[in-house]
Design an enzyme around this catalytic site. Structure first.
Site, short mmCIF file in Angstrom:
data_model
loop_
_atom_site.label_atom_id
_atom_site.label_comp_id
_atom_site.label_asym_id
_atom_site.label_seq_id
_atom_site.Cartn_x
_atom_site.Cartn_y
_atom_site.Cartn_z
N SER A 263 0.82 -1.21 0.00
CA SER A 263 0.00 0.00 0.00
C SER A 263 0.85 1.26 0.00
O SER A 263 0.30 2.36 -0.03
CB SER A 263 -0.88 0.00 1.24
OG SER A 263 -0.07 0.15 2.38
N CYS A 264 2.19 1.12 0.08
CA CYS A 264 3.00 2.33 0.24
C CYS A 264 3.93 2.64 -0.93
O CYS A 264 3.79 3.67 -1.56
CB CYS A 264 3.81 2.23 1.53
SG CYS A 264 2.77 2.23 2.98
N PHE A 265 4.90 1.75 -1.19
CA PHE A 265 5.94 2.11 -2.16
C PHE A 265 5.37 2.53 -3.52
O PHE A 265 5.71 3.61 -4.01
CB PHE A 265 6.95 0.96 -2.35
CG PHE A 265 7.89 0.74 -1.19
CD1 PHE A 265 7.81 1.52 -0.05
CD2 PHE A 265 8.87 -0.23 -1.25
CE1 PHE A 265 8.66 1.32 1.02
CE2 PHE A 265 9.73 -0.44 -0.19
CZ PHE A 265 9.63 0.33 0.94
N ASP A 268 3.37 5.86 -3.15
CA ASP A 268 4.17 7.01 -2.71
C ASP A 268 5.13 7.46 -3.81
O ASP A 268 5.36 8.66 -3.99
CB ASP A 268 4.92 6.67 -1.41
CG ASP A 268 3.95 6.46 -0.23
OD1 ASP A 268 2.76 6.81 -0.38
OD2 ASP A 268 4.38 5.95 0.82
#
Ligand SMILES: NC(=O)c1ccc[n+]([C@@H]2O[C@H](COP(=O)([O-])OP(=O)(O)OC[C@H]3O[C@@H](n4cnc5c(N)ncnc54)[C@H](O)[C@@H]3O)[C@@H](O)[C@H]2O)c1
Length: 421
Positions: A263-265, A268
């Site tokens: 859900s991040c890299f 983002d």
């Protein structure tokens, strides 16, 4: 302290449970009644090792509700942990942040005591001091940093080891602009024995993005080098073991494979690219990091076709659906592009994951799900997309195995190819 947590997903559930373990009273809030009900009965709404135990152990200090008003009235400090997904153009979608801030602002308007709002969600530099502050001030008719505290405290936990990451972080970053919030965060983290970096709010927000962008860059770099090493018949793992010994470099995040998900890299990196372009900066490295990552899982299928040239009506086994082991999170999992491409090439898919099948099934109901890892081995060929420990205990003898995560056992007695080795 009395703490409210807005958003009971991976970050909110862990943060709240860990603060309760430290002796604080925690009020969880979510718009999803199922998550509230789970936490209220001492059960984690997500799979994270140790979290169920922590929620159950501290249940006397924990409440859960869908009522933001009640939670904020009864606490001194609120951590905003709602999602910040991507828009279709890669830019950050602040819908949940905006709505959470409106909810908070409405309560602040009626609350007599001074309250503190901490943004823990990952937001681009400037979001807290501009968008968040503007909504809170407009709705509450009060002034940030005067009538209520406002700060940033980005989260660096990794799913799968989130509890130990919370209790033993490499550092705690707090972005502050008022003494009130600063003192509260100092007190909250006083028992933590790690470097604590106190910055301006936009700097704290940027530290989070640059950390994720750099880690993503390391992974894509390791994958690109892995692709070269495979052609040269050199062991990429040995190369990176040597490279990582340089203290300026560090060995972490050098496992060549089929890329990063979660859900991040991905989101983002996309958000930073979109922001850079908005500012007239061409983020060439970040664009390539993302491109390498998009192409890497598909290399697994090119290798598969060397061994199974026509995928039409072939049953391909897929081991691993979570974006990494020890989580049930399938957001941007590398298994997704594999499934899409296998189906496009006419194959059928038999998939298994120890924890993430329920979440993956919601996205891909059209594929077959196996009841055990063993039964996936009956397929015509097997792809490995997640390095779950369980996959080290299977018998891959006489199978065609194309491995994206370097499961050593899969090499024994099989027709084996690794994506970068
Ligand atoms: N997951 C991670 O590993 C991780 C690590 C570091 C930072 N982050 C960041 O933390 C933030 C949250 O991530 P996550 O993975 O926990 O997201 P998530 O989607 O798992 O959880 C977000 C939760 O917020 C709830 N929500 C939405 N609007 C709400 C509102 N107005 N009031 C109350 N609840 C509301 C949703 O129902 C959901 O349960 C994101 O910005 C993410 O980038 C995530």
């Amino acid at each position: 302290m009395r703490i409210s947590i807005l958003g009971c997903g991976y970050v909110g559930a862990v943060t709240g449970a860990c603060f309760a373990e430290l002796g604080h009273d925690v009020f969880f809030v979510d718009v999803d009644p199922a998550k509230v009900e789970a936490i209220g009965s001492g059960v984690s709404p997500i799979f994270e090792p140790g979290l169920n135990e922590l929620l159950a152990k501290n249940h006397t200090r924990i409440s859960a509700t869908t009522d933001t008003h009640q939670a904020i009235q009864e606490t001194e400090i609120t951590f905003v942990c709602v999602g910040t997904p991507s828009n279709s153009d890669g830019s950050i979608d602040l819908t949940y942040i905006r709505s959470a801030c409106r909810d908070i602002g409405n309560v602040l308007k009626q609350k007599d005591e001074k309250h503190i709002i901490i943004i823990k969600s990952t937001v681009l530099s400037g979001t807290t001091e501009r968008i968040v502050r503007q909504i809170l001030e407009e709705v509450s008719e009060k002034k940030a940093h005067v009538d209520f505290g406002l700060a940033s405290n980005p989260e660096f936990l990794r799913e799968g080891s989130a509890l130990s990451d919370f209790f033993s972080p490499d550092r705690i970053v707090i972005g502050v602009a008022d003494d009130y919030a600063h003192r509260a965060l100092d007190k909250l983290y006083s028992s933590f024995d790690c470097p604590k970096l106190c910055t301006a709010i936009p700097v704290a927000e940027m530290i989070k993005y640059v950390s994720n962008a750099f880690l993503a860059t390391k992974i894509s770099f390791a994958n690109e080098v892995g692709n070269i090493c495979k052609k040269m018949e050199i062991d990429t793992a040995e190369v990176f073991a040597g490279v990582g010994m340089d203290h300026r470099i560090n060995p972490a995040f050098f496992q060549s494979g089929i890329g990063f998900g979660g859900s991040c890299f991905p989101k983002d990196v996309h958000a930073l690219i979109a922001k850079a372009e908005e500012l007239g900066v061409n983020p060439r490295i970040l664009k390539e990091v993302s491109r390498v990552n998009d192409e890497q899982p598909l290399r697994l299928l090119d290798l598969l076709e060397k061994h199974v040239p026509d995928l039409e009506n072939k049953k391909i086994g897929l081991l691993g659906l979570a974006f990494k082991p020890n989580t049930d999170d399938v957001r941007d999992s590398r298994a997704a592009p594999l499934v899409e491409e296998l189906l496009r090439r006419g194959a059928t898919v038999l998939a298994y994951d120890p924890m993430a099948m329920g979440n993956f099934k919601r996205l891909y109901p059209q594929i077959e799900y196996a009841s055990s890892a063993d039964s996936v081995l009956e397929a015509d060929a097997i792809l490995i997309a997640t390095e779950w420990k369980d996959f080290e205990n299977l018998n891959y003898k006489n199978k065609v195995v194309i491995d994206g995560r370097r499961i050593e056992k899969a090499q024994e007695g099989s027709t084996y190819e690794g994506v970068c080795w």
